[in-house]
Design a protein around this motif. Structure first.
Motif, PDB file in Angstrom:
ATOM      1  N   ASN A   1      49.024  39.399  41.210  1.00 52.19           N
ATOM      2  CA  ASN A   1      49.623  38.433  40.305  1.00 52.19           C
ATOM      3  C   ASN A   1      48.205  37.513  39.706  1.00 52.19           C
ATOM      4  N   VAL A   2      47.568  36.926  40.945  1.00 49.96           N
ATOM      5  CA  VAL A   2      46.307  35.973  40.527  1.00 49.96           C
ATOM      6  C   VAL A   2      45.407  36.511  39.513  1.00 49.96           C
ATOM      7  N   ILE A   3      45.051  37.965  39.902  1.00 45.40           N
ATOM      8  CA  ILE A   3      44.022  38.230  38.959  1.00 45.40           C
ATOM      9  C   ILE A   3      44.486  38.541  37.321  1.00 45.40           C
ATOM     10  N   GLN A   4      45.788  39.026  37.334  1.00 44.04           N
ATOM     11  CA  GLN A   4      46.415  39.116  36.167  1.00 44.04           C
ATOM     12  C   GLN A   4      46.474  37.802  35.152  1.00 44.04           C
ATOM     13  N   GLN A   5      46.323  36.682  36.082  1.00 48.56           N
ATOM     14  CA  GLN A   5      46.606  35.420  35.347  1.00 48.56           C
ATOM     15  C   GLN A   5      45.160  34.988  34.703  1.00 48.56           C
ATOM     16  N   GLN A   6      44.196  35.728  34.946  1.00 48.47           N
ATOM     17  CA  GLN A   6      42.703  35.222  34.335  1.00 48.47           C
ATOM     18  C   GLN A   6      42.807  35.907  33.001  1.00 48.47           C
ATOM     19  N   ASP A   7      41.934  34.810  32.268  1.00 50.30           N
ATOM     20  CA  ASP A   7      41.766  35.230  30.796  1.00 50.30           C
ATOM     21  C   ASP A   7      41.003  36.875  30.648  1.00 50.30           C
ATOM     22  N   ASP A   8      41.591  37.724  29.959  1.00 51.59           N
ATOM     23  CA  ASP A   8      41.069  38.945  29.504  1.00 51.59           C
ATOM     24  C   ASP A   8      40.738  39.559  30.906  1.00 51.59           C
ATOM     25  N   TRP A   9      41.502  39.636  31.989  1.00 56.61           N
ATOM     26  CA  TRP A   9      41.230  40.326  33.285  1.00 56.61           C
ATOM     27  C   TRP A   9      41.019  41.510  33.115  1.00 56.61           C
ATOM     28  N   LEU A  10      41.410  42.485  32.234  1.00 55.25           N
ATOM     29  CA  LEU A  10      41.200  43.741  32.110  1.00 55.25           C
ATOM     30  C   LEU A  10      39.548  43.881  32.058  1.00 55.25           C
ATOM     31  N   ASN A  11      38.918  43.432  31.262  1.00 54.60           N
ATOM     32  CA  ASN A  11      37.652  43.555  30.787  1.00 54.60           C
ATOM     33  C   ASN A  11      36.710  42.540  31.751  1.00 54.60           C
ATOM     34  N   THR A  12      37.121  41.478  32.231  1.00 53.97           N
ATOM     35  CA  THR A  12      36.139  40.428  33.044  1.00 53.97           C
ATOM     36  C   THR A  12      36.209  40.565  34.561  1.00 53.97           C
ATOM     37  N   CYS A  13      37.261  41.138  35.297  1.00 52.57           N
ATOM     38  CA  CYS A  13      37.480  41.214  36.695  1.00 52.57           C
ATOM     39  C   CYS A  13      36.804  42.422  37.554  1.00 52.57           C
ATOM     40  N   PHE A  14      36.402  43.623  36.806  1.00 49.79           N
ATOM     41  CA  PHE A  14      36.296  44.688  37.515  1.00 49.79           C
ATOM     42  C   PHE A  14      34.758  45.438  36.963  1.00 49.79           C
TER      43      PHE A  14
ATOM     44  N   ILE B   1      38.065  49.213  39.621  1.00 52.76           N
ATOM     45  CA  ILE B   1      38.858  49.003  40.969  1.00 52.76           C
ATOM     46  C   ILE B   1      38.149  47.689  41.917  1.00 52.76           C
ATOM     47  N   HIS B   2      36.733  47.759  41.707  1.00 54.44           N
ATOM     48  CA  HIS B   2      36.042  46.692  42.420  1.00 54.44           C
ATOM     49  C   HIS B   2      35.785  45.320  41.679  1.00 54.44           C
ATOM     50  N   PHE B   3      35.470  44.256  42.417  1.00 51.48           N
ATOM     51  CA  PHE B   3      35.364  43.008  41.471  1.00 51.48           C
ATOM     52  C   PHE B   3      34.096  42.521  40.998  1.00 51.48           C
ATOM     53  N   THR B   4      34.147  41.957  39.954  1.00 51.65           N
ATOM     54  CA  THR B   4      33.181  41.061  39.225  1.00 51.65           C
ATOM     55  C   THR B   4      33.051  39.893  40.075  1.00 51.65           C
ATOM     56  N   ALA B   5      31.799  39.366  39.878  1.00 52.09           N
ATOM     57  CA  ALA B   5      31.585  37.853  40.499  1.00 52.09           C
ATOM     58  C   ALA B   5      32.701  36.877  39.847  1.00 52.09           C
ATOM     59  N   LYS B   6      33.055  37.207  38.781  1.00 52.18           N
ATOM     60  CA  LYS B   6      34.376  36.186  38.397  1.00 52.18           C
ATOM     61  C   LYS B   6      35.609  36.324  39.190  1.00 52.18           C
ATOM     62  N   ALA B   7      35.971  37.722  39.353  1.00 50.82           N
ATOM     63  CA  ALA B   7      37.326  38.067  40.081  1.00 50.82           C
ATOM     64  C   ALA B   7      36.905  37.610  41.545  1.00 50.82           C
ATOM     65  N   SER B   8      35.703  37.791  41.882  1.00 46.93           N
ATOM     66  CA  SER B   8      35.398  37.248  43.481  1.00 46.93           C
ATOM     67  C   SER B   8      35.400  35.720  43.594  1.00 46.93           C
ATOM     68  N   GLU B   9      35.213  35.167  42.603  1.00 47.47           N
ATOM     69  CA  GLU B   9      35.383  33.497  42.550  1.00 47.47           C
ATOM     70  C   GLU B   9      36.818  33.268  42.751  1.00 47.47           C
ATOM     71  N   VAL B  10      37.628  33.878  42.074  1.00 50.69           N
ATOM     72  CA  VAL B  10      39.192  33.922  42.359  1.00 50.69           C
ATOM     73  C   VAL B  10      39.635  33.844  43.565  1.00 50.69           C
ATOM     74  N   VAL B  11      39.104  34.952  44.453  1.00 50.14           N
ATOM     75  CA  VAL B  11      39.423  35.658  45.799  1.00 50.14           C
ATOM     76  C   VAL B  11      39.044  34.374  46.512  1.00 50.14           C
ATOM     77  N   VAL B  12      37.885  33.859  46.376  1.00 46.29           N
ATOM     78  CA  VAL B  12      37.311  32.808  47.290  1.00 46.29           C
ATOM     79  C   VAL B  12      38.351  31.531  47.302  1.00 46.29           C
ATOM     80  N   LYS B  13      38.430  31.071  45.912  1.00 47.79           N
ATOM     81  CA  LYS B  13      39.300  29.893  45.653  1.00 47.79           C
ATOM     82  C   LYS B  13      40.678  29.991  46.392  1.00 47.79           C
ATOM     83  N   GLU B  14      41.239  31.345  46.421  1.00 44.20           N
ATOM     84  CA  GLU B  14      42.450  31.425  46.977  1.00 44.20           C
ATOM     85  C   GLU B  14      42.576  31.316  48.415  1.00 44.20           C
TER      86      GLU B  14
END
Length: 255
Positions: free
Chosen positions: A170-183, A187-200
């Motif tokens: 759920n937390v990845i899908q809460q990011q703005d334009d997650w489909l285009n900015t998180c992978f 499958i594997h994470f961009t720096a933006k998605a990785s920052e979300v993981v670190v914060k959590e």
């Protein structure tokens, strides 16, 4: 062993863990955050699933080791949720076996100490990007609708066995334009998605009632910062300010 001794934080899982030490990855960022307080160790590799994790569990985490990890962050589920391969040799693990395997992993790690592990749920994926980047064979079976039950069942299991879990689904899908900015490949994470993981992850550690706390600001910093320079901002304060952007408010997307 390199001294002085300090807490060990182990990342255990599949390619989501292995690739987390690439540029901007969440494992690399955690290692940076804890660079003067704890050792972040990678023990996760591409292609692993929860079934294989059980086979190597005693090797990776021997219960008779002199030094035990202070925290293990566990990620499995993406490979497990792939549909069965016709050859029978694929990464697929049934949902019921996946949950049983994850329960056994938790039971193995929890005796290391109170709240000694927590899990990351499988994240969603960009199915179209997988097809474009990895090819048609890779997309076969890689479906959000197939993976979602694994994420939901893991969250339920964590409630049952009292293991903290970051709800990446759920937390990845809460990011703005997650489909285009998180992978990077669907499958594997961009720096933006990785920052979300670190914060959590850091929020989980901050809020956990661990004694002593593994929160990065609470751990003692190795070696002195005071070089006797009067009227200047201490290096200790600079070290804390350096990672302020990774702080999240309490109790967000956390079990």
């Amino acid at each position: 062993m390199v001294g002085p001794g300090r807490p060990q934080i182990v990342l255990f899982g599949s390619s989501i863990v292995q690739y987390s030490f690439s540029n901007g990855g969440w494992g690399a960022t955690l290692a940076d955050v804890y660079s003067r307080t704890a050792d972040v160790i990678l023990r996760g590799y591409g292609g692993w699933n929860s079934r294989f994790a059980l086979k190597v569990l005693d090797q990776v985490f021997p219960k008779d080791a002199v030094v035990q990890p202070s925290l293990v962050i566990v990620y499995f589920g993406g490979n497990d949720s792939m549909p069965p391969h016709p050859s029978g040799k694929g990464a697929h693990v049934s949902l019921s076996e996946f949950i049983d395997n994850m329960r056994k992993i938790g039971e193995h790690l929890l005796p290391f100490g109170q709240d000694a592990c927590h899990f990351l749920s499988p994240p969603p994926m960009n199915e179209r990007q997988i097809q474009l980047v990895l090819g048609i064979d890779a997309i076969k079976g890689r479906r959000n609708e197939v993976c979602r039950p694994y994420a939901e069942a893991l969250l339920t299991l964590c409630n049952e066995i009292n293991v903290k879990c970051v709800d990446l689904w759920n937390v990845i899908q809460q990011q703005d334009d997650w489909l285009n900015t998180c992978f990077t490949d669907g499958i594997h994470f961009t720096a933006k998605a990785s920052e979300v993981v670190v914060k959590e992850v850091l929020k989980v550690v901050r809020e956990a009632e661990w004694k002593p706390s593994l929160y990065w600001k609470s751990l003692p910093i190795e070696f002195p910062f005071d070089y006797g320079i009067p009227n200047s901002l201490s290096l200790a304060e600079l070290e804390l300010f350096r990672n302020e952007q990774l702080e999240l408010p309490p109790s967000t997307a956390l079990l």
